[in-house]
Enzyme design. Structure first.
Site, PDB file in Angstrom:
ATOM      1  N   GLU A 150      -4.103   7.049  -5.546  1.00  0.00           N
ATOM      2  CA  GLU A 150      -4.461   6.137  -6.744  1.00  0.00           C
ATOM      3  C   GLU A 150      -5.863   6.497  -7.244  1.00  0.00           C
ATOM      4  O   GLU A 150      -6.687   6.771  -6.321  1.00  0.00           O
ATOM      5  CB  GLU A 150      -4.037   4.911  -6.249  1.00  0.00           C
ATOM      6  N   HIS A 173      -0.595  -0.285  -9.887  1.00  0.00           N
ATOM      7  CA  HIS A 173      -1.287  -1.215  -9.200  1.00  0.00           C
ATOM      8  C   HIS A 173      -1.952  -2.338  -9.637  1.00  0.00           C
ATOM      9  O   HIS A 173      -3.152  -2.648  -9.563  1.00  0.00           O
ATOM     10  CB  HIS A 173      -2.106  -0.285  -8.249  1.00  0.00           C
ATOM     11  N   ARG A 197       0.900  -1.378   0.152  1.00  0.00           N
ATOM     12  CA  ARG A 197      -0.029   0.048   0.013  1.00  0.00           C
ATOM     13  C   ARG A 197       0.928   1.219  -0.047  1.00  0.00           C
ATOM     14  O   ARG A 197       2.122   1.459   0.782  1.00  0.00           O
ATOM     15  CB  ARG A 197      -0.956   0.019   1.348  1.00  0.00           C
ATOM     16  N   ASP A 223       4.486  -0.386  -7.149  1.00  0.00           N
ATOM     17  CA  ASP A 223       3.270  -0.744  -7.721  1.00  0.00           C
ATOM     18  C   ASP A 223       1.847  -0.180  -6.901  1.00  0.00           C
ATOM     19  O   ASP A 223       0.755  -0.209  -7.466  1.00  0.00           O
ATOM     20  CB  ASP A 223       2.906  -2.109  -7.560  1.00  0.00           C
TER      21      ASP A 223
END
Length: 320
Positions: A268, A286, A239, A263
């Site tokens: 986001e 992600h 995260r 990632d």
């Protein structure tokens, strides 16, 4: 008997949607646009269950406005940091997640990011793609060797253990920090550290695999990056909230870190545009669980939890 009404907030795999439509009266977001908080609140009066992704936020303010008709949120994700579990429990809404089924796919992405960051994939791809590869020498594009190096893992759950298994294939020495030490069977020779202060100096590479909680938010900051060996490599597939991004950027700029593979990000979708300015950052949007097999399995696991709930049973992945 009427079927329960289920709202599927994002476009799931075709197999998952086909199964859902057989067993539920489904409302599907075919356009796949992320719903607003107002839409979430309004839909709660029309459905018995919601199958959301981590992009849908169930914070306290939203939860307090949810309609009493809504009985269960069956997440299409392992992480539940987008849900205020205490507020949902107070509201009487059950919450489930989808553990186990995405561990291997996420660990694959962590391995990809680690290798790509270590071997300067961003720079090399740009040279070839832009027609600028015009020379070669023994000093050209020299990166960090992964095989035989020390890998530190923060969070030795299912994904962390899958990453450790990948690393052992590269003859890496695995070190880990976890809330508690694993059994020898699960450790598989990995070296346990009971503090981050002990772990970080032994990390030529560091990979995050822990959830985002109030205790872990911002766990990787300037002081922690400074504890790692100079020119080490940092990887995050867990995260974005685990990282103080300004401190990571500074550590990459001043050479404390050789490179990073990311990632996930604090914001986001979109990420952090400051990372894009650094050639030693290998980034993905992600997509840790983005394989056809894993996305089918995640959808099925969420539906398994809903099936159990509406059959009067306790879902296997109940988190609230």
């Amino acid at each position: 008997m009427n079927k329960p009404v289920l709202w599927i907030t994002r476009r799931l795999s075709d197999a998952a949607l086909e199964r859902a439509q057989k067993d539920y009266d489904t409302i599907i977001n075919w356009h796949d646009d992320p719903p607003s908080q107002e839409q979430i609140i309004a839909m709660s009066a029309k459905v018995d269950a919601i199958l959301p992704c981590h992009s849908e936020i169930f914070d306290r303010q939203t939860t307090e406005q949810l309609n009493d008709r809504l009985k269960i949120i069956a997440n299409h994700s392992v992480g539940v940091d987008h849900c205020d579990l205490a507020a949902l429990a107070q509201k009487g809404i059950r919450v489930t997640n989808t553990p186990d089924v995405l561990s291997d796919a996420t660990a694959e992405i962590a391995l990809l990011l680690m290798l790509g960051a270590a071997r300067r994939a961003v720079e090399g791809d740009a040279l070839v793609r832009n027609g600028k590869w015009e020379t070669w020498s023994p000093s050209f594009m020299v990166g960090k060797q992964v095989s035989g190096a020390r890998l530190g893992i923060i969070g030795m759950g299912r994904v962390g253990r899958a990453m450790a298994r990948n690393a052992r294939g590269l003859n890496m020495e695995v070190h880990y920090f976890n809330r508690s030490r694993l059994s020898a069977e699960l450790e598989q020779g990995a070296i346990y550290h009971d503090t981050l202060d002990s772990l970080l100096p032994d990390c030529d590479f560091l990979s995050l695999h822990c959830p985002a909680t109030p205790e872990t938010t911002g766990i990787m900051n300037a002081a922690r990056f400074a504890q790692m060996p100079k020119q080490s490599v940092f990887v995050n597939t867990a995260r974005g909230a685990l990282v103080v991004e300004e401190d990571l950027i500074a550590s990459l700029q001043d050479g404390q870190l050789f490179a990073a593979g990311l990632d996930c990000f604090v914001n986001e979708p979109g990420g952090n545009p400051e990372f894009a300015k650094l050639p030693n950052v290998f980034m993905l949007p992600h997509i840790g669980s983005a394989t056809d097999r894993t996305r089918d399995a995640m959808g099925f696991r969420a539906l398994d939890n809903l099936d159990a709930f509406f059959a009067g049973k306790i879902p296997q992945d109940l988190v609230a």
